[in-house]
Design a protein around this motif. Structure first.
Motif, mmCIF file in Angstrom:
data_model
loop_
_atom_site.group_PDB
_atom_site.id
_atom_site.type_symbol
_atom_site.label_atom_id
_atom_site.label_comp_id
_atom_site.label_asym_id
_atom_site.label_seq_id
_atom_site.Cartn_x
_atom_site.Cartn_y
_atom_site.Cartn_z
ATOM 1 N N ALA A 183 20.854 41.206 32.272
ATOM 2 C CA ALA A 183 20.941 40.344 33.456
ATOM 3 C C ALA A 183 22.361 39.819 33.658
ATOM 4 N N VAL A 184 23.020 39.440 32.574
ATOM 5 C CA VAL A 184 24.395 38.939 32.657
ATOM 6 C C VAL A 184 25.330 40.059 33.107
ATOM 7 N N VAL A 185 25.160 41.235 32.541
ATOM 8 C CA VAL A 185 26.006 42.378 32.903
ATOM 9 C C VAL A 185 25.809 42.742 34.373
ATOM 10 N N GLU A 186 24.556 42.759 34.828
ATOM 11 C CA GLU A 186 24.274 43.077 36.233
ATOM 12 C C GLU A 186 24.864 42.021 37.164
ATOM 13 N N MET A 187 24.746 40.748 36.800
ATOM 14 C CA MET A 187 25.303 39.665 37.598
ATOM 15 C C MET A 187 26.826 39.800 37.721
ATOM 16 N N LEU A 188 27.483 40.094 36.610
ATOM 17 C CA LEU A 188 28.934 40.250 36.627
ATOM 18 C C LEU A 188 29.360 41.502 37.398
ATOM 19 N N ALA A 189 28.581 42.577 37.301
ATOM 20 C CA ALA A 189 28.885 43.792 38.057
ATOM 21 C C ALA A 189 28.821 43.516 39.552
ATOM 22 N N ASN A 190 27.803 42.781 39.982
ATOM 23 C CA ASN A 190 27.680 42.426 41.394
ATOM 24 C C ASN A 190 28.814 41.506 41.833
ATOM 25 N N ALA A 191 29.185 40.569 40.986
ATOM 26 C CA ALA A 191 30.275 39.646 41.306
ATOM 27 C C ALA A 191 31.605 40.386 41.428
ATOM 28 N N LEU A 192 31.849 41.323 40.524
ATOM 29 C CA LEU A 192 33.091 42.104 40.594
ATOM 30 C C LEU A 192 33.134 42.978 41.840
ATOM 31 N N ALA A 214 31.735 42.296 44.694
ATOM 32 C CA ALA A 214 31.910 41.438 45.857
ATOM 33 C C ALA A 214 33.275 40.745 45.896
ATOM 34 N N HIS A 215 33.763 40.291 44.732
ATOM 35 C CA HIS A 215 34.966 39.462 44.704
ATOM 36 C C HIS A 215 36.172 40.109 44.028
ATOM 37 N N GLU A 216 35.974 41.146 43.277
ATOM 38 C CA GLU A 216 37.004 41.863 42.519
ATOM 39 C C GLU A 216 37.570 41.079 41.331
ATOM 40 N N LEU A 217 37.761 39.787 41.483
ATOM 41 C CA LEU A 217 38.383 38.968 40.437
ATOM 42 C C LEU A 217 37.424 37.834 40.089
ATOM 43 N N VAL A 218 37.013 37.754 38.822
ATOM 44 C CA VAL A 218 36.087 36.708 38.399
ATOM 45 C C VAL A 218 36.555 36.075 37.090
ATOM 46 N N ARG A 219 36.176 34.812 36.936
ATOM 47 C CA ARG A 219 36.434 34.085 35.695
ATOM 48 C C ARG A 219 35.100 33.841 35.012
ATOM 49 N N VAL A 220 35.039 34.159 33.736
ATOM 50 C CA VAL A 220 33.817 34.023 32.956
ATOM 51 C C VAL A 220 34.105 33.092 31.782
ATOM 52 N N LYS A 221 33.257 32.088 31.626
ATOM 53 C CA LYS A 221 33.424 31.153 30.511
ATOM 54 C C LYS A 221 32.423 31.474 29.417
ATOM 55 N N LEU A 222 32.899 31.505 28.193
ATOM 56 C CA LEU A 222 32.022 31.686 27.044
ATOM 57 C C LEU A 222 31.675 30.313 26.489
ATOM 58 N N ARG A 236 38.377 29.853 26.099
ATOM 59 C CA ARG A 236 37.092 30.549 26.129
ATOM 60 C C ARG A 236 36.804 31.114 27.514
ATOM 61 N N VAL A 237 37.861 31.325 28.306
ATOM 62 C CA VAL A 237 37.715 31.860 29.662
ATOM 63 C C VAL A 237 38.323 33.258 29.723
ATOM 64 N N ILE A 238 37.564 34.172 30.318
ATOM 65 C CA ILE A 238 38.000 35.555 30.487
ATOM 66 C C ILE A 238 38.177 35.811 31.981
ATOM 67 N N ILE A 239 39.289 36.425 32.347
ATOM 68 C CA ILE A 239 39.520 36.818 33.742
ATOM 69 C C ILE A 239 39.365 38.328 33.817
ATOM 70 N N LEU A 240 38.435 38.779 34.669
ATOM 71 C CA LEU A 240 38.140 40.201 34.828
ATOM 72 C C LEU A 240 38.487 40.657 36.235
ATOM 73 N N PHE A 241 38.920 41.913 36.352
ATOM 74 C CA PHE A 241 39.262 42.487 37.649
ATOM 75 C C PHE A 241 38.740 43.911 37.737
ATOM 76 N N LYS A 242 38.135 44.212 38.879
ATOM 77 C CA LYS A 242 37.738 45.585 39.185
ATOM 78 C C LYS A 242 37.888 45.767 40.685
ATOM 79 N N GLN A 243 38.778 46.667 41.068
ATOM 80 C CA GLN A 243 39.052 46.849 42.488
ATOM 81 C C GLN A 243 37.888 47.549 43.186
ATOM 82 N N ASN A 244 37.507 47.005 44.320
ATOM 83 C CA ASN A 244 36.482 47.597 45.161
ATOM 84 C C ASN A 244 37.144 48.720 45.947
ATOM 85 N N ARG A 245 36.689 49.943 45.754
ATOM 86 C CA ARG A 245 37.330 51.102 46.396
ATOM 87 C C ARG A 245 37.081 51.145 47.901
ATOM 88 N N LYS A 246 35.958 50.577 48.365
ATOM 89 C CA LYS A 246 35.636 50.618 49.793
ATOM 90 C C LYS A 246 36.377 49.546 50.585
#
Length: 99
Positions: A31-40, A42-50, A79-89
Motif C-alpha cells: 500500500a505504501v509503495v503504491e501510494m508513493l508510485a501514484n504520488a510520483l 502526479a507530482h514527480e517530486l515527493v518528500r517521505v518521512k521515516l 529522516r526525510v527522503i526526497i524522491l524524483f521520477k519524471q513523468n514522461r507524458k
C-alpha cells in the motif's frame, strides 16, 4: 541518472514541499509503495518521512524505494527522503539532459 546540478535544483524545489508521506513501523508495504508510485506519477517530486519506529536505516529505505519505484533519490536529510521520477507524458520539471 540525475547530475549534480539537477539534484541541487530539485533539493531547492523540495524545500517548498510539505512532507505528506510517512513510512511507519510496517515499513514498505504494498500500500505504501503504491501510494508513493501514484504520488510520483502526479507530482514527480515527493518528500517521505521515516518515523522512528522504522527499524532500517534511512539509506536502506531510500535505496529500496528507488529500486522498487524506479525513481531517483535526490537527497536524504535526517529522516526525510526526497524522491524524483519524471513523468514522461506531462513533465513538471524539465531538464535538457535527463536519462
Amino acid at each position: 541518472m540525475l547530475n549534480k546540478e539537477q539534484k541541487a535544483y530539485l533539493r531547492k524545489e523540495a524545500l517548498n514541499l510539505d512532507v505528506s508521506y510517512q513510512v511507519g513501523k510496517n515499513e514498505l508495504t504494498d500500500a505504501v509503495v503504491e501510494m508513493l508510485a501514484n504520488a510520483l506519477e502526479a507530482h514527480e517530486l515527493v518528500r517521505v518521512k521515516l518515523l522512528k519506529t522504522v527499524s532500517k536505516s534511512v539509506n536502506e529505505v531510500a535505496l529500496s524505494l528507488a529500486d522498487t519505484l524506479g525513481c531517483e533519490v535526490v537527497d536524504t536529510r535526517g529522516r526525510v527522503i526526497i524522491l524524483f521520477k519524471q513523468n514522461r507524458k506531462k513533465p513538471i520539471y524539465k531538464f535538457s539532459k535527463l536519462s
